[in-house]
Design a protein around this motif. Sequence first.
Motif, PDB file in Angstrom:
ATOM      1  N   GLY A   4       0.790  -1.238   0.000  1.00  0.00           N
ATOM      2  CA  GLY A   4       0.000   0.000   0.000  1.00  0.00           C
ATOM      3  C   GLY A   4       0.808   1.265   0.000  1.00  0.00           C
ATOM      4  N   ARG A   5       0.517   2.098   0.991  1.00  0.00           N
ATOM      5  CA  ARG A   5       1.024   3.470   1.120  1.00  0.00           C
ATOM      6  C   ARG A   5       2.543   3.567   1.076  1.00  0.00           C
ATOM      7  NH1 ARG A   5      -0.930   5.467   6.852  1.00  0.00           N
ATOM      8  NH2 ARG A   5       0.371   3.675   7.382  1.00  0.00           N
ATOM      9  N   GLY A   6       3.223   2.720   1.833  1.00  0.00           N
ATOM     10  CA  GLY A   6       4.686   2.693   1.755  1.00  0.00           C
ATOM     11  C   GLY A   6       5.393   3.748   2.584  1.00  0.00           C
ATOM     12  N   SER A   7       4.791   4.183   3.701  1.00  0.00           N
ATOM     13  CA  SER A   7       5.502   5.194   4.505  1.00  0.00           C
ATOM     14  C   SER A   7       6.708   4.586   5.211  1.00  0.00           C
ATOM     15  CB  SER A   7       4.553   5.873   5.501  1.00  0.00           C
ATOM     16  OG  SER A   7       4.194   5.000   6.536  1.00  0.00           O
ATOM     17  N   ASN A   8       6.636   3.329   5.600  1.00  0.00           N
ATOM     18  CA  ASN A   8       7.825   2.688   6.187  1.00  0.00           C
ATOM     19  C   ASN A   8       8.921   2.515   5.138  1.00  0.00           C
ATOM     20  OD1 ASN A   8       7.620   1.839   9.160  1.00  0.00           O
ATOM     21  ND2 ASN A   8       5.581   1.374   8.352  1.00  0.00           N
TER      22      ASN A   8
ATOM     23  N   GLU B 262       7.264   3.858  14.272  1.00  0.00           N
ATOM     24  CA  GLU B 262       7.610   2.836  13.276  1.00  0.00           C
ATOM     25  C   GLU B 262       8.735   3.339  12.372  1.00  0.00           C
ATOM     26  OE1 GLU B 262       4.455   0.910  11.076  1.00  0.00           O
ATOM     27  OE2 GLU B 262       3.001   1.328  12.639  1.00  0.00           O
TER      28      GLU B 262
ATOM     29  N   ALA C 256       6.873  -4.438   4.803  1.00  0.00           N
ATOM     30  CA  ALA C 256       6.484  -3.096   5.251  1.00  0.00           C
ATOM     31  C   ALA C 256       5.058  -2.824   4.783  1.00  0.00           C
ATOM     32  CB  ALA C 256       7.459  -2.050   4.699  1.00  0.00           C
ATOM     33  N   GLY C 257       4.108  -3.310   5.589  1.00  0.00           N
ATOM     34  CA  GLY C 257       2.716  -3.179   5.174  1.00  0.00           C
ATOM     35  C   GLY C 257       2.390  -4.153   4.050  1.00  0.00           C
TER      36      GLY C 257
ATOM     37  N   GLN D  64      -4.466  -1.284  16.082  1.00  0.00           N
ATOM     38  CA  GLN D  64      -4.703  -0.056  16.860  1.00  0.00           C
ATOM     39  C   GLN D  64      -6.119  -0.064  17.432  1.00  0.00           C
ATOM     40  OE1 GLN D  64      -3.830  -0.178  13.599  1.00  0.00           O
ATOM     41  NE2 GLN D  64      -1.970   1.015  13.218  1.00  0.00           N
TER      42      GLN D  64
ATOM     43  N   ILE E 162       7.117  -5.330  10.485  1.00  0.00           N
ATOM     44  CA  ILE E 162       6.763  -4.347  11.515  1.00  0.00           C
ATOM     45  C   ILE E 162       5.265  -4.426  11.745  1.00  0.00           C
ATOM     46  CG2 ILE E 162       6.525  -2.396   9.888  1.00  0.00           C
ATOM     47  CD1 ILE E 162       7.914  -0.791  12.383  1.00  0.00           C
ATOM     48  N   HIS E 163       4.905  -4.384  13.038  1.00  0.00           N
ATOM     49  CA  HIS E 163       3.502  -4.531  13.403  1.00  0.00           C
ATOM     50  C   HIS E 163       3.131  -3.414  14.390  1.00  0.00           C
ATOM     51  CE1 HIS E 163      -0.283  -6.607  14.007  1.00  0.00           C
ATOM     52  NE2 HIS E 163      -0.148  -6.355  15.292  1.00  0.00           N
ATOM     53  N   PRO E 164       1.952  -2.797  14.207  1.00  0.00           N
ATOM     54  CA  PRO E 164       1.613  -1.634  15.032  1.00  0.00           C
ATOM     55  C   PRO E 164       0.986  -1.977  16.381  1.00  0.00           C
ATOM     56  CG  PRO E 164      -0.023  -1.897  13.324  1.00  0.00           C
ATOM     57  CD  PRO E 164       0.985  -2.993  13.120  1.00  0.00           C
TER      58      PRO E 164
END
Length: 202
Positions: free
Chosen positions: A9-13, A173, A86-87, A121, A107-109
């Motif tokens: 998806g978004r790819g912020s990580n 993150e 990453a997502g 969350q 990575i997990h939130p």
Amino acid sequence: MKLGVLISGRGSNLRAIAAAARDGRLGGAEIALVLSNRPGAPGLAWAREQGLAVCELPSAGREREDYDRDVVARLRAAGVELVALAGYMRLLSGVFLQAYPGRILNIHPSLLPAFPGLDAQQQALNYGVRFSGCTVHFVDESLDGGPVLLQAVVPVLESDDASALAARILEQEHRLYPEAIRLVAQGRVRLQGRIARLAPEP
Ligand code: GRF
């Protein structure tokens, strides 16, 4: 160390990892391939713009092991030694895990083992915990259950909804994932059963 980053998806990580690589904060690791299982993932378009090597490999309708064989082939062709999920919204088969044993991070939130799976969350809010956070862990056959590498804690506020909490966690993150990759790239992580042992800074 050549890194493969898998996204959906978004790819912020991904961006945080790429920024760390650029600034020399990744222990010499470099992104050798960005692979998305979802066509049109915004993170993939961004990676392309940055001139990173990208691969769009749609997973919809594909059998898990067959798909993973394809992914592993792409990663190997790019010389990838360490994989960072990453997502990446897909469970890995044994085919993938055996190709990169102890070499896949996620990575997990949440503060695992609390709140594995989707909507971590919201799960934290529903449970009423006062603190949550994020976890970088090694991937094994369980869902978000592999050895913990690093964790960061964030407070849960009375006023939080899932998106406010997610944003506070995401900030951590973006700090934590590059740090975890750096530790692995520097050869400072040794797996002893399910315990990740960290060697001190050289
Ligand atoms: C992050 O919250 C991560 O912890 C989870 O999926 C989300 C991915 O976000 N696994 P992004 O695509 O890196 O922005």
